[in-house]
Design a protein around this motif. Structure first.
Motif, PDB file in Angstrom:
ATOM      1  N   ALA A   1       0.870  -1.173   0.146  1.00  0.00           N
ATOM      2  CA  ALA A   1      -0.162   0.019  -0.170  1.00  0.00           C
ATOM      3  C   ALA A   1       0.744   1.287  -0.004  1.00  0.00           C
ATOM      4  O   ALA A   1       0.546   2.423  -0.575  1.00  0.00           O
TER       5      ALA A   1
ATOM      6  N   LYS B   1      -1.714   2.299  -6.945  1.00  0.00           N
ATOM      7  CA  LYS B   1      -2.487   2.596  -5.769  1.00  0.00           C
ATOM      8  C   LYS B   1      -1.299   2.863  -4.691  1.00  0.00           C
ATOM      9  O   LYS B   1      -1.558   3.156  -3.662  1.00  0.00           O
TER      10      LYS B   1
ATOM     11  N   ARG C   1       1.770   4.386  -2.416  1.00  0.00           N
ATOM     12  CA  ARG C   1       2.000   5.572  -2.229  1.00  0.00           C
ATOM     13  C   ARG C   1       3.364   5.782  -1.717  1.00  0.00           C
ATOM     14  O   ARG C   1       3.773   4.453  -1.290  1.00  0.00           O
TER      15      ARG C   1
ATOM     16  N   GLY D   1      -4.154   6.672   5.723  1.00  0.00           N
ATOM     17  CA  GLY D   1      -4.264   7.149   4.461  1.00  0.00           C
ATOM     18  C   GLY D   1      -5.017   8.352   4.194  1.00  0.00           C
ATOM     19  O   GLY D   1      -5.448   8.972   3.060  1.00  0.00           O
TER      20      GLY D   1
END
Length: 538
Positions: A242, A449, A451, A513
């Motif tokens: 992620a 997706k 980061r 997030g």
């Protein structure tokens, strides 16, 4: 600890300091990405590491992020395999997992954490910032003092994510298995393969394959983090991180210097000038009473990109009068005499040893605020790293005894026995393999997706802020998925309370997030480390 010992400010390439718009701008001249991302020279990982025979656990409670919770601490041995699939080395993982409803576990992030070297364990990040306990102080003296107390780390992010610390092969308690080649994993790709095996094993055994996975690597560990993203994406089972958190990044590093004599690079000199100004401000070589750190950096930056760049590019064709004027301005910006700049063709050949030469002092290896006597200074390659890390080693031993009650383990290695010799045996990327920064661009494109968070200490003398800014301006990482933050520290940017709290606050935001707000440029007190006034040597 990060053993990128030969790197000095001379090899830092920049300072577009704290200018995210420039850092994140797309570079139209950048080479196009290949249709298919590059791959490791090792086979893709198709099996997780084997479980080792040694496994210890304990349940504890603590307060993190203002929340009280119980957590399980686990020290596990894993066996990683060589290219042929044969177990070749043990390594150990220390995990801290919150006691939550297992039905919610799949939604809970996991952060895999490690330091660099190559040849360093993970205890610097564990006891410096990320673990549930930390050293009470984290300057050079504290890290090297076996009596430095260990205290609770209430700023740790265990309330929102589980923490898994991985010690590299040949570090920590890990050792090559009998009959195996001790050099098996001494390469960028072999090292990444071993870590990928371990991550797959941990996720599988803990039922966390669906959890958001974050990878945090410091110094050389930032290289490992990027290669892990590459290798996990094509592993079986497949894992797409992620996010990556690059701490004191060293993506540009590709092995010890060759010793070749080459022409001086104007870009290096131009882009390192704001770094020099920052250190000069801290040590009082320039005005640090009416001028802020940011103002000193900006002034140096403006001059570097204009008159300084022009005269360096002109070289020996520049008129002597112009060279003299530039040398005088450099002296004003850095506090280093104009005569020194002129003698070095308007460059400093060894910033760490030249900046405070008038005080008979040299700058520290990892943090430019630290100082040591210039006379008799030990070459970085001959430093006693075991002694330098005695405090960290003692803290790790305390964890083994008091928490895990683990007996029969070998001595913990905070670093390999001889970091300089170890690095000489390491295989770095070679052509036609792309550099790590290109691999990062490829993986950001392949995983839309994923980061990226890049963090940097403004007084880092090993992997400088200038190099970070310059490199990411060239990488052109997607602006909407990349965040940058600067802290008032050195290579261990969390070495004092202010930097540690700011760093962990930003990690907490990133893992949650949320959009990381642009952090103001650091405004530390000059001449101090951890709130203590430094001796000047004058």
């Amino acid at each position: 600890m990060k053993i990128v010992r030969r790197l000095s400010l001379l090899v830092s390439l920049s300072s577009l300091l704290a200018m995210p718009a420039l850092v994140q701008a797309q570079d139209a001249a950048s080479p196009a990405l290949s249709p298919e991302p590059s791959r490791s020279t090792w086979p893709a990982v198709t099996r997780p590491a084997d479980r080792g025979p040694r496994h210890y656990s304990a349940v504890r409670s603590g307060t993190f992020g203002g929340k009280s919770l119980r957590y399980r601490a686990v020290l596990s041995e894993m066996l990683v395999r060589d290219r042929a699939g044969k177990p070749a080395s043990s390594l150990f993982v220390t995990a801290f997992v919150a006691g939550i409803d297992q039905r919610l576990a799949a939604q809970r992030p996991v952060i895999f954490i490690f330091n660099g070297g190559p040849g360093g364990s993970s205890n610097t990040l564990m006891f410096g910032a990320m673990g549930p306990s930390r050293l009470q102080a984290f300057d050079v003296a504290a890290i090297g003092n076996a009596k430095t107390p260990v205290v609770p780390n209430e700023d740790a992010v265990l309330d929102i994510a589980d923490l898994v610390f991985i010690d590299a092969p040949e570090t920590g308690y890990g050792r090559p298995l009998p009959g195996s080649d001790e050099k098996t994993f001494r390469s960028n790709d072999g090292d990444s393969n071993a870590f990928a095996q371990v991550i797959l094993r941990w996720l599988t055994d803990n039922g966390r394959m669906a959890s958001p996975v974050y990878i945090m690597g410091e110094s050389y560990g930032s290289i490992r983090a990027v290669l892990l993203a590459r290798d996990l994406r094509v592993a079986t089972p497949r894992v797409e991180p992620a996010g990556l958190i690059l701490v004191s990044q060293a993506l540009w590093y590709n092995g010890p210097e060759t010793g070749m004599t080459v022409l001086p690079d104007p870009v290096r000199a131009v882009n390192s000038l704001p770094d020099i100004a920052a250190l000069a401000w801290h040590h009082g070589l320039i005005d640090n009473r009416t001028q802020t750190l940011e103002q000193a950096v900006r002034a140096a930056q403006t001059f570097a990109l204009q008159d300084y760049a022009k005269i360096l590019i002109a070289g020996n064709r520049a008129p002597e009068t112009e060279r003299a004027c530039v040398a005088e301005r450099l002296a004003q910006l850095t506090g280093v005499p104009a005569s020194t700049w002129l003698a070095g063709s308007l460059r400093l050949s060894n910033i760490r040893r030249q900046m405070l030469a008038g005080r008979n002092l040299a700058l520290g290896q990892f943090d430019g605020r630290e100082i040591e006597p210039l006379q008799g200074i030990v070459d970085d390659s001959h430093r006693d790293f075991k002694a330098m890390m005695a405090g960290l080693t003692a803290a790790t031993g305390q964890l083994r005894r008091d928490l895990f009650h683990a007996e029969g383990l070998p001595d913990y290695r905070s670093t390999v026995d001889s970091p300089p010799a170890f690095e000489e045996t390491w295989t770095f990327n070679k052509a036609p393999m792309p550099g790590t920064e290109i691999i990062l661009r490829e993986q950001m494109a392949a995983m839309p997706k994923m980061r990226l968070m890049v963090t940097q200490g403004v007084f880092d003398t090993t992997t400088t802020m200038g190099e970070t800014d310059y490199q990411f301006a060239q990488i052109a990482a997607p602006q909407d998925r990349t965040t940058f933050a600067y802290y008032p520290g050195g290579h261990m940017l969390y070495s004092e309370d202010e930097g540690r709290r700011a760093f962990l606050s930003d990690v907490r935001t990133f893992i949650s997030g949320q959009v990381l707000a642009r952090r103001p440029f650091p405004h530390p007190a000059p001449g101090q480390i951890g709130g203590r006034k430094q001796a000047t040597g004058q």
